[in-house]
Design an enzyme around this catalytic site. Structure first.
Site, PDB file in Angstrom:
ATOM      1  N   TRP A  11     -14.290   7.485  -4.870  1.00  0.00           N
ATOM      2  CA  TRP A  11     -13.827   7.788  -3.506  1.00  0.00           C
ATOM      3  C   TRP A  11     -13.739   9.289  -3.274  1.00  0.00           C
ATOM      4  O   TRP A  11     -13.236  10.037  -4.106  1.00  0.00           O
ATOM      5  CB  TRP A  11     -12.466   7.157  -3.291  1.00  0.00           C
ATOM      6  CG  TRP A  11     -11.747   7.613  -2.057  1.00  0.00           C
ATOM      7  CD1 TRP A  11     -10.979   8.742  -1.905  1.00  0.00           C
ATOM      8  CD2 TRP A  11     -11.737   6.965  -0.777  1.00  0.00           C
ATOM      9  NE1 TRP A  11     -10.489   8.836  -0.621  1.00  0.00           N
ATOM     10  CE2 TRP A  11     -10.939   7.753   0.089  1.00  0.00           C
ATOM     11  CE3 TRP A  11     -12.318   5.796  -0.287  1.00  0.00           C
ATOM     12  CZ2 TRP A  11     -10.711   7.396   1.415  1.00  0.00           C
ATOM     13  CZ3 TRP A  11     -12.077   5.447   1.031  1.00  0.00           C
ATOM     14  CH2 TRP A  11     -11.288   6.242   1.875  1.00  0.00           C
ATOM     15  N   MET A  12     -14.206   9.727  -2.082  1.00  0.00           N
ATOM     16  CA  MET A  12     -14.038  11.107  -1.638  1.00  0.00           C
ATOM     17  C   MET A  12     -13.557  11.094  -0.200  1.00  0.00           C
ATOM     18  O   MET A  12     -14.031  10.312   0.615  1.00  0.00           O
ATOM     19  CB  MET A  12     -15.363  11.867  -1.717  1.00  0.00           C
ATOM     20  CG  MET A  12     -15.326  13.253  -1.076  1.00  0.00           C
ATOM     21  SD  MET A  12     -16.914  14.115  -1.159  1.00  0.00           S
ATOM     22  CE  MET A  12     -17.951  13.058  -0.142  1.00  0.00           C
ATOM     23  N   ASN A  13     -12.592  12.008   0.134  1.00  0.00           N
ATOM     24  CA  ASN A  13     -12.271  12.196   1.540  1.00  0.00           C
ATOM     25  C   ASN A  13     -12.208  13.682   1.885  1.00  0.00           C
ATOM     26  O   ASN A  13     -13.230  14.364   1.773  1.00  0.00           O
ATOM     27  CB  ASN A  13     -11.033  11.397   1.982  1.00  0.00           C
ATOM     28  CG  ASN A  13      -9.778  11.628   1.204  1.00  0.00           C
ATOM     29  OD1 ASN A  13      -9.692  11.330   0.010  1.00  0.00           O
ATOM     30  ND2 ASN A  13      -8.739  12.133   1.858  1.00  0.00           N
ATOM     31  N   ASP A  14     -11.083  14.246   2.288  1.00  0.00           N
ATOM     32  CA  ASP A  14     -11.036  15.560   2.926  1.00  0.00           C
ATOM     33  C   ASP A  14     -11.691  16.675   2.120  1.00  0.00           C
ATOM     34  O   ASP A  14     -11.483  16.788   0.902  1.00  0.00           O
ATOM     35  CB  ASP A  14      -9.589  15.990   3.156  1.00  0.00           C
ATOM     36  CG  ASP A  14      -8.784  14.992   3.950  1.00  0.00           C
ATOM     37  OD1 ASP A  14      -9.292  13.911   4.254  1.00  0.00           O
ATOM     38  OD2 ASP A  14      -7.617  15.308   4.255  1.00  0.00           O
ATOM     39  N   TRP A  54      -2.837  16.713  -2.700  1.00  0.00           N
ATOM     40  CA  TRP A  54      -3.510  16.437  -1.439  1.00  0.00           C
ATOM     41  C   TRP A  54      -4.055  17.711  -0.798  1.00  0.00           C
ATOM     42  O   TRP A  54      -4.045  18.775  -1.392  1.00  0.00           O
ATOM     43  CB  TRP A  54      -2.557  15.675  -0.502  1.00  0.00           C
ATOM     44  CG  TRP A  54      -2.350  14.256  -0.961  1.00  0.00           C
ATOM     45  CD1 TRP A  54      -3.100  13.571  -1.878  1.00  0.00           C
ATOM     46  CD2 TRP A  54      -1.328  13.351  -0.524  1.00  0.00           C
ATOM     47  NE1 TRP A  54      -2.615  12.299  -2.035  1.00  0.00           N
ATOM     48  CE2 TRP A  54      -1.537  12.125  -1.223  1.00  0.00           C
ATOM     49  CE3 TRP A  54      -0.278  13.438   0.374  1.00  0.00           C
ATOM     50  CZ2 TRP A  54      -0.724  11.011  -1.036  1.00  0.00           C
ATOM     51  CZ3 TRP A  54       0.533  12.317   0.566  1.00  0.00           C
ATOM     52  CH2 TRP A  54       0.303  11.128  -0.132  1.00  0.00           C
ATOM     53  N   SER A  55      -4.472  17.624   0.437  1.00  0.00           N
ATOM     54  CA  SER A  55      -5.325  18.644   1.041  1.00  0.00           C
ATOM     55  C   SER A  55      -4.658  20.010   1.168  1.00  0.00           C
ATOM     56  O   SER A  55      -3.443  20.129   1.281  1.00  0.00           O
ATOM     57  CB  SER A  55      -5.793  18.177   2.416  1.00  0.00           C
ATOM     58  OG  SER A  55      -6.604  17.038   2.292  1.00  0.00           O
ATOM     59  N   ARG A  90       2.083  18.096   5.902  1.00  0.00           N
ATOM     60  CA  ARG A  90       0.998  18.310   4.938  1.00  0.00           C
ATOM     61  C   ARG A  90      -0.106  19.240   5.453  1.00  0.00           C
ATOM     62  O   ARG A  90      -0.159  19.607   6.605  1.00  0.00           O
ATOM     63  CB  ARG A  90       0.373  16.972   4.557  1.00  0.00           C
ATOM     64  CG  ARG A  90      -0.075  16.080   5.705  1.00  0.00           C
ATOM     65  CD  ARG A  90      -0.522  14.739   5.149  1.00  0.00           C
ATOM     66  NE  ARG A  90      -0.903  13.768   6.170  1.00  0.00           N
ATOM     67  CZ  ARG A  90      -0.064  12.892   6.709  1.00  0.00           C
ATOM     68  NH1 ARG A  90       1.203  12.878   6.356  1.00  0.00           N
ATOM     69  NH2 ARG A  90      -0.496  12.026   7.617  1.00  0.00           N
ATOM     70  N   ASP A  91      -0.989  19.593   4.497  1.00  0.00           N
ATOM     71  CA  ASP A  91      -2.272  20.261   4.754  1.00  0.00           C
ATOM     72  C   ASP A  91      -2.118  21.709   5.228  1.00  0.00           C
ATOM     73  O   ASP A  91      -2.488  22.052   6.360  1.00  0.00           O
ATOM     74  CB  ASP A  91      -3.100  19.467   5.761  1.00  0.00           C
ATOM     75  CG  ASP A  91      -3.204  17.992   5.434  1.00  0.00           C
ATOM     76  OD1 ASP A  91      -3.036  17.647   4.245  1.00  0.00           O
ATOM     77  OD2 ASP A  91      -3.436  17.185   6.349  1.00  0.00           O
ATOM     78  N   GLU A 135      -2.883  16.406  11.180  1.00  0.00           N
ATOM     79  CA  GLU A 135      -3.437  16.567   9.844  1.00  0.00           C
ATOM     80  C   GLU A 135      -4.452  17.705   9.829  1.00  0.00           C
ATOM     81  O   GLU A 135      -5.113  17.987  10.824  1.00  0.00           O
ATOM     82  CB  GLU A 135      -4.112  15.266   9.387  1.00  0.00           C
ATOM     83  CG  GLU A 135      -3.151  14.091   9.257  1.00  0.00           C
ATOM     84  CD  GLU A 135      -3.813  12.877   8.651  1.00  0.00           C
ATOM     85  OE1 GLU A 135      -3.395  12.470   7.559  1.00  0.00           O
ATOM     86  OE2 GLU A 135      -4.741  12.333   9.277  1.00  0.00           O
TER      87      GLU A 135
END
Length: 581
Positions: A57-60, A120-121, A184-185, A239
């Site tokens: 899995w890959m996201n941001d 996380w991001s 976040r982020d 986000e």
């Protein structure tokens, strides 16, 4: 170099000396899970030149940057499965040209109380002395979203293979009134004329999205400003906020810290599954961002978006080698989770786009970075070709499943355009209602991509022209996925947006990057962008076809078309990565 920053750098190297182990057991555990693609499973939907990891899995996108001539790309990654999991880390790849990539060991993964449940991001900032610093969101042992800091262990390594975390993480915790899982982020930092660093962090209060503003003199101790830099009612958690300047009357990019009267600022936030942005004026002395024309981020059909399709959690960076701002985004899967598990992977990245402001100053322009042209093969040309009503013309001579196509249309008789008040219509709904098979006067006309020979499967990217009661014309751009596959359990939602051009004086242009299961479409030179994911059952490699079509009742002309087959980019795994295959 300021005294506070010098103190920070001294602390960095002190921590490096005392933390060289970097929890080696955890490191081995993470690294040993990375796998090469399963060659026994047919992979018809893997792409040829879009970035994706070997598996899982890959996201941001996270922290893209240029360091010592090497482009670095980090991304959210599940090292154990092709689905979003309980543990997400920062995977890492490097490139010399934004096209061909080397997959490295993971860069940032849980080793501290402040990120023990996930990393996380976040974003990269290049500090004075050419020192990269990563601010990122950690999920701590209480599942709070907190903001942490990391930097390279060895600045002499252009690949920056190893990273060290600040011992005082977390540096920022959720403010009062903000839920622990709604904060976040952190963005790339910018430095004001006063020498103070600033970042924004996404979140919300009572479902009102906002970009919280923080300030620091040493990049370690951060203080929240009283008011958010930007906010909107009832948009939910913001986000991956991004805030950066763009120069007026130029296609160049500039460093995030540039501040002058000849620039305008962009505020971007992700919510409701889309990346929205607004353009405005930023005052650093008052910490005030004023959107032009009073338009802020609200999530309405009047708001601007980077892309009107599958395109989310984007991150930009300033490429000082070519004086451009480059944009990435996560392009999620739209098949089923079961399909992803069977494939062994999920998630793509958009091809890197250069970004600048349109000469009108009202919107951004996006265009694939020029390095993509090195992949082009077998050019096919077409000029001054009339398309009669109802006609379909196949384009031969290229590999239609992996292609780059540019085309421009000229309209002769606009007075026949359908009358419609487009000021009160949602363009995506209009595309769904009047798809490629719904015949109008001027349109639909455009391309049928990843099509079967008999057109049973096809993805139509097309335009349709309307005239309003006031005599002005509106150009609708659509990506119609309703016939993109005969498979079930696939999301075939159509996408659409209006293009800010006047067809009385301008030709209508379209560029498509076609790469097996993704089509990135750029209307009017990058004014309107739509990214689609497709999973045709019968259309793979040599079975794919490309057509130009005109389903309107009026003839149109192809003034010019150029199309190329695209070579596959090179994706190699660094020898330090261990495979269990």
């Amino acid at each position: 170099m300021s005294k506070p920053l010098s103190s920070f750098l001294a602390l960095c190297f002190l921590v490096i000396i005392h933390h060289t182990g970097h929890t080696e057991a955890a490191s081995r555990n993470i690294k040993d899970t990375i796998r090469l693609p399963n060659q026994k499973i047919e992979q018809p939907y893997r792409t040829g030149y879009h970035f994706q990891p070997p598996s899982n899995w890959m996201n941001d996108p996270n922290g893209p940057m240029l360091y010592k001539g090497v482009y670095h790309f980090f991304y959210q990654y599940n090292p154990y499965a092709a689905t979003f999991g309980d543990l997400i880390i920062w995977a890492h790849a490097v490139s010399y040209d934004l096209v061909n990539w080397i997959h490295l060991d993971p860069a940032i993964y849980p080793t501290q109380e402040a990120d023990i449940k996930s990393c996380w991001s976040g974003s990269a900032t290049i500090l004075p002395g050419n020192i990269p610093a990563m601010l990122y969101t950690g999920s701590d042992s209480k599942s709070r979203q907190v903001q942490d800091l990391a930097w390279p262990k060895n600045l002499s390594d252009p690949f920056l293979r190893e990273w060290v975390k600040h011992p005082k993480n977390p540096l920022i915790t959720p403010p009062e009134g903000v839920k622990d899982d709604c904060f976040r982020d952190p963005s790339t930092a910018w430095r004001g004329p006063d020498g103070v660093w600033r970042i924004v962090v996404g979140g919300d209060r009572d479902n009102n999205g906002m970009a919280f503003l923080y300030q620091s003199t040493d990049f370690v101790n951060w203080k929240r400003y009283d008011q958010p830099l930007s906010s909107a009612v009832a948009t939910g958690t913001w986000e991956c906020p991004d805030f950066y300047p763009v120069p007026l009357n130029s296609t160049n990019g500039i460093d995030t810290s540039v501040y002058s009267g000849s620039v305008i600022h962009v505020m971007k936030a992700g919510f409701e599954g889309h990346d929205w942005y607004t353009i405005g004026t930023y005052s650093s002395d008052r910490e005030n961002f004023l959107p032009q024309n009073g338009l802020s981020l609200t999530g309405s059909s009047l708001d601007l978006r980077y892309d009107y399709g599958q395109f989310y959690a984007s991150k930009s960076f300033f490429d000082d080698a070519k004086n451009r701002r480059v944009l990435w985004a996560w392009v999620p899967e739209t098949d089923s989770q079961a399909d992803d598990i069977q494939k062994g992977w999920a998630g793509l990245q958009s091809f890197p786009r250069a970004l600048w402001i349109d000469k009108s100053g009202k919107q951004l322009i996006q265009w694939p970075v020029e390095e993509i042209e090195a992949l082009r093969l077998n050019e096919v040309n077409l000029e001054n070709k009339n398309l009669r009503p109802g006609s379909v013309l196949e384009i031969h001579g290229i590999t239609a499943s992996q292609a780059d196509v540019t085309i421009s249309f000229k309209l002769e008789d606009l007075k026949e355009a359908e009358v419609l008040d487009t000021n009160v219509i949602d363009p995506q709904a209009l595309c769904a209602e009047r798809g490629a098979s719904s015949r109008g006067a001027l349109g639909p006309f455009g391309l049928l991509a990843m099509a079967s020979k008999n057109l049973q499967e096809q993805t139509a990217i097309f335009f349709r022209v309307f005239q309003n009661q006031n005599g002005r014309y509106s150009v609708l751009m659509c990506s119609d996925l309703s016939r993109s596959t005969v498979r079930s359990n696939i999301d075939t939602t159509s996408f659409g947006a209006f293009v800010d051009i006047d067809p009385r004086s301008e030709e209508i242009s379209l560029r498509n990057l076609i790469d097996h299961s993704i089509i990135e479409s750029f209307g009017a030179g990058g004014k309107t962008c739509i990214t689609s994911r497709i999973y045709p059952k019968f259309v793979q490699n040599e079975d794919a076809h490309l057509f130009v079509f005109n389903n309107g009742t009026q003839a149109i002309k192809i003034s010019r078309m150029k199309a190329w087959s695209m070579k596959s980019a090179e994706f190699v795994v660094d020898q330090t990565v261990k495979s269990t295959v």
